[in-house]
Design a protein around this motif. Structure first.
Motif, mmCIF file in Angstrom:
data_model
loop_
_atom_site.group_PDB
_atom_site.id
_atom_site.type_symbol
_atom_site.label_atom_id
_atom_site.label_comp_id
_atom_site.label_asym_id
_atom_site.label_seq_id
_atom_site.Cartn_x
_atom_site.Cartn_y
_atom_site.Cartn_z
ATOM 1 N N VAL A 21 3.279 21.772 -40.300
ATOM 2 C CA VAL A 21 3.498 22.464 -39.021
ATOM 3 C C VAL A 21 4.016 23.880 -39.265
ATOM 4 O O VAL A 21 3.554 24.848 -38.644
ATOM 5 N N VAL A 22 4.968 24.006 -40.189
ATOM 6 C CA VAL A 22 5.559 25.322 -40.469
ATOM 7 C C VAL A 22 4.516 26.266 -41.056
ATOM 8 O O VAL A 22 4.404 27.431 -40.653
ATOM 9 N N VAL A 23 3.743 25.788 -42.033
ATOM 10 C CA VAL A 23 2.727 26.637 -42.674
ATOM 11 C C VAL A 23 1.704 27.112 -41.651
ATOM 12 O O VAL A 23 1.356 28.301 -41.600
ATOM 13 N N PHE A 24 1.225 26.200 -40.821
ATOM 14 C CA PHE A 24 0.224 26.563 -39.816
ATOM 15 C C PHE A 24 0.803 27.547 -38.809
ATOM 16 O O PHE A 24 0.160 28.547 -38.457
ATOM 17 N N ALA A 25 2.041 27.297 -38.343
ATOM 18 C CA ALA A 25 2.647 28.151 -37.320
ATOM 19 C C ALA A 25 2.932 29.551 -37.857
ATOM 20 O O ALA A 25 2.684 30.553 -37.170
ATOM 21 N N VAL A 26 3.443 29.636 -39.072
ATOM 22 C CA VAL A 26 3.789 30.945 -39.637
ATOM 23 C C VAL A 26 2.541 31.808 -39.798
ATOM 24 O O VAL A 26 2.540 32.998 -39.449
ATOM 25 N N LEU A 27 1.474 31.233 -40.316
ATOM 26 C CA LEU A 27 0.256 32.017 -40.523
ATOM 27 C C LEU A 27 -0.437 32.368 -39.209
ATOM 28 O O LEU A 27 -1.169 33.362 -39.135
ATOM 29 N N GLU A 28 -0.203 31.576 -38.161
ATOM 30 C CA GLU A 28 -0.824 31.883 -36.878
ATOM 31 C C GLU A 28 -0.184 33.093 -36.202
ATOM 32 O O GLU A 28 -0.837 33.792 -35.431
ATOM 33 N N VAL A 29 1.096 33.324 -36.472
ATOM 34 C CA VAL A 29 1.783 34.452 -35.820
ATOM 35 C C VAL A 29 1.650 35.739 -36.626
ATOM 36 O O VAL A 29 2.145 36.786 -36.196
ATOM 37 N N VAL A 30 1.003 35.676 -37.789
ATOM 38 C CA VAL A 30 0.786 36.898 -38.567
ATOM 39 C C VAL A 30 -0.140 37.819 -37.793
ATOM 40 O O VAL A 30 -1.199 37.395 -37.309
ATOM 41 N N PRO A 31 0.238 39.089 -37.631
ATOM 42 C CA PRO A 31 -0.599 39.995 -36.840
ATOM 43 C C PRO A 31 -1.944 40.271 -37.506
ATOM 44 O O PRO A 31 -2.078 40.210 -38.719
ATOM 45 N N GLY A 32 -2.930 40.573 -36.667
ATOM 46 C CA GLY A 32 -4.268 40.881 -37.165
ATOM 47 C C GLY A 32 -5.275 39.824 -36.782
ATOM 48 O O GLY A 32 -4.951 38.639 -36.695
ATOM 49 N N ASP A 33 -6.475 40.240 -36.548
ATOM 50 C CA ASP A 33 -7.566 39.352 -36.174
ATOM 51 C C ASP A 33 -8.479 39.170 -37.383
ATOM 52 O O ASP A 33 -9.076 40.132 -37.863
ATOM 53 N N PRO A 34 -8.584 37.933 -37.920
ATOM 54 C CA PRO A 34 -9.437 37.730 -39.096
ATOM 55 C C PRO A 34 -10.887 38.152 -38.856
ATOM 56 O O PRO A 34 -11.529 38.716 -39.751
ATOM 57 N N ALA A 35 -11.412 37.873 -37.659
ATOM 58 C CA ALA A 35 -12.800 38.241 -37.364
ATOM 59 C C ALA A 35 -12.975 39.751 -37.378
ATOM 60 O O ALA A 35 -13.974 40.268 -37.907
ATOM 61 N N ARG A 36 -12.040 40.469 -36.805
ATOM 62 C CA ARG A 36 -12.112 41.926 -36.781
ATOM 63 C C ARG A 36 -12.019 42.493 -38.199
ATOM 64 O O ARG A 36 -12.749 43.431 -38.568
ATOM 65 N N LEU A 37 -11.132 41.922 -39.023
ATOM 66 C CA LEU A 37 -10.980 42.410 -40.388
ATOM 67 C C LEU A 37 -12.221 42.131 -41.222
ATOM 68 O O LEU A 37 -12.603 42.935 -42.087
ATOM 69 N N MET A 38 -12.869 41.008 -40.974
ATOM 70 C CA MET A 38 -14.056 40.666 -41.744
ATOM 71 C C MET A 38 -15.245 41.545 -41.373
ATOM 72 O O MET A 38 -16.028 41.958 -42.240
ATOM 73 N N LEU A 39 -15.394 41.856 -40.085
ATOM 74 C CA LEU A 39 -16.537 42.641 -39.631
ATOM 75 C C LEU A 39 -16.305 44.142 -39.744
ATOM 76 O O LEU A 39 -17.265 44.917 -39.751
ATOM 77 N N GLY A 40 -15.041 44.546 -39.820
ATOM 78 C CA GLY A 40 -14.748 45.971 -39.892
ATOM 79 C C GLY A 40 -14.457 46.553 -38.518
ATOM 80 O O GLY A 40 -14.765 45.952 -37.477
ATOM 81 N N MET A 41 -13.874 47.703 -38.504
ATOM 82 C CA MET A 41 -13.442 48.330 -37.256
ATOM 83 C C MET A 41 -14.618 48.831 -36.426
ATOM 84 O O MET A 41 -14.473 49.080 -35.228
ATOM 85 N N ASN A 42 -15.780 48.988 -37.017
ATOM 86 C CA ASN A 42 -16.936 49.497 -36.279
ATOM 87 C C ASN A 42 -17.727 48.389 -35.579
ATOM 88 O O ASN A 42 -18.715 48.681 -34.891
ATOM 89 N N ALA A 43 -17.339 47.146 -35.746
ATOM 90 C CA ALA A 43 -18.055 46.034 -35.118
ATOM 91 C C ALA A 43 -17.807 46.043 -33.615
ATOM 92 O O ALA A 43 -16.741 46.429 -33.132
ATOM 93 N N SER A 44 -18.817 45.597 -32.872
ATOM 94 C CA SER A 44 -18.691 45.547 -31.415
ATOM 95 C C SER A 44 -17.860 44.341 -31.001
ATOM 96 O O SER A 44 -17.654 43.393 -31.765
ATOM 97 N N ALA A 45 -17.380 44.383 -29.750
ATOM 98 C CA ALA A 45 -16.575 43.282 -29.234
ATOM 99 C C ALA A 45 -17.369 41.985 -29.185
ATOM 100 O O ALA A 45 -16.834 40.893 -29.426
ATOM 101 N N GLY A 46 -18.669 42.072 -28.897
ATOM 102 C CA GLY A 46 -19.505 40.881 -28.859
ATOM 103 C C GLY A 46 -19.640 40.230 -30.225
ATOM 104 O O GLY A 46 -19.609 38.996 -30.351
ATOM 105 N N GLN A 47 -19.813 41.058 -31.242
ATOM 106 C CA GLN A 47 -19.920 40.518 -32.596
ATOM 107 C C GLN A 47 -18.624 39.836 -33.024
ATOM 108 O O GLN A 47 -18.631 38.764 -33.639
ATOM 109 N N VAL A 48 -17.509 40.476 -32.681
ATOM 110 C CA VAL A 48 -16.208 39.887 -33.029
ATOM 111 C C VAL A 48 -16.020 38.560 -32.303
ATOM 112 O O VAL A 48 -15.571 37.564 -32.891
ATOM 113 N N GLU A 49 -16.370 38.525 -31.020
ATOM 114 C CA GLU A 49 -16.196 37.296 -30.244
ATOM 115 C C GLU A 49 -17.102 36.183 -30.768
ATOM 116 O O GLU A 49 -16.699 35.012 -30.819
ATOM 117 N N GLN A 50 -18.316 36.530 -31.172
ATOM 118 C CA GLN A 50 -19.218 35.525 -31.717
ATOM 119 C C GLN A 50 -18.677 34.941 -33.016
ATOM 120 O O GLN A 50 -18.729 33.719 -33.246
#
Length: 315
Positions: A21-50
């Motif tokens: 529970v602690v490991v999952f909770a701590v990593l969930e509150v870490v700032p940043g969106d994994p999808a956004r980081l993987m696609l890069g800052m130039n990715a569209s909102a639709g691509q990130v949401e997908q």
């Protein structure tokens, strides 16, 4: 004895559940969106949401935890966001570096610490005791990464006896693989040996002041027999405790050493996953390391029953 074993087993299971529970909770509150980081800052909102939908990041938090915890119990850690391979494959590959490294370091630490601690305790208050404990204090004070850099300079750069870093893999043969692990194991072992030597010495000095030791000496037993047959066994519980904690640290806490020597172990995998925001790898590997620490501590608790007969009798 059975009650002791059952109590320790229940404690380990509860600790493991709380840790998840602690490991999952701590990593969930870490700032940043994994999808956004993987696609890069130039990715569209639709691509990130997908991508978020594909990764299950839009599911309710409780559902995500249950899905993740259930996969852990089945040894299904999911797929890495970055490497696009099952996490278990990454773990299986990296653990073949971290586990032998930890075992070699623990063996070296024990082989150095026990004789030093016994020697120091047997000469309590004399020059040998002072010199041994001064060396141990120096080993405790020196950071292992700084010591690792000195070893690299001396044995890899100057003498050229061993490689400065990297790991050829076990497919290249046991000789080259073990040669690549020598310096990291020594860098890990010496600070831990200093700690273990001080604990061994303190525990043995305390036991040597007990009444049953004086009685054994009064009966005419040789000093060597009293030290090895009576004193050492009664001083083993704190020593075994520290050895178990050290193995857990050597297995789970080698991030710095593995990065210094460029070893593809679990510590380096966690470090790379954190920088790449690969949460599924971080969660799974950290949970696996936590489980290994709990398992080692459980084994240490059970070993007490072998050292202390009072536990076998349920007292």
């Amino acid at each position: 004895m059975s009650a002791y074993l059952a109590k320790r087993l229940v404690t380990a299971i509860v600790t493991l559940a709380l840790a998840s529970v602690v490991v999952f909770a701590v990593l969930e509150v870490v700032p940043g969106d994994p999808a956004r980081l993987m696609l890069g800052m130039n990715a569209s909102a639709g691509q990130v949401e997908q991508l978020r939908s594909q990764m299950g990041l839009n599911d309710p938090l409780l559902l995500r935890y249950l899905h993740w915890a259930g996969g852990i119990l089945r040894l299904d850690f999911g797929r890495s966001y970055t490497y696009s391979v099952p996490v278990i494959d990454l773990v299986r590959e990296r653990v073949m570096v971290s586990l032998p490294l930890a075992l070699i370091a623990l063996a070296l630490s024990t082989a150095i610490a026990l004789p030093v601690g016994i020697y120091s305790a047997s000469r309590h208050g004399r020059m040998g005791d002072a010199l041994a404990m001064s060396a141990a204090q120096f080993g405790v004070a020196v950071p292992n990464f700084w010591f690792a850099l000195l070893l690299v300079y001396l044995f890899a750069v100057w003498l050229r006896w061993v490689p400065a870093g990297g790991f050829p893999g076990w497919s290249a043969g046991a000789g080259p693989a073990l040669k690549a692990l020598v310096l990291p194991a020594v860098a890990l072992a010496l600070p831990q040996a200093a700690i273990l030597a001080r604990v061994t010495r303190s525990a043995l000095v305390e036991v040597l002041s007990e009444d049953f030791i004086r009685t054994a000496r009064a009966k005419g037993l040789p000093w060597r027999a009293v030290l090895w047959r009576h004193a050492l066994r009664n001083a083993l519980i704190p020593v075994v405790t520290i050895m178990g904690l050290q193995f857990a640290f050597l297995l789970a806490g080698t991030v710095i050493i593995e990065n210094v020597f460029y070893l593809p172990g679990l510590g380096r995998l966690v470090f790379q996953a954190i920088t790449q925001r690969d949460l599924i790898v971080v969660e799974s590997v950290v949970m696996l390391l936590v489980a290994s620490v709990i398992a080692v501590n459980l084994i240490v608790d059970l070993s007490y029953a072998l050292v202390d007969p009072r536990l076998r009798r349920g007292r």
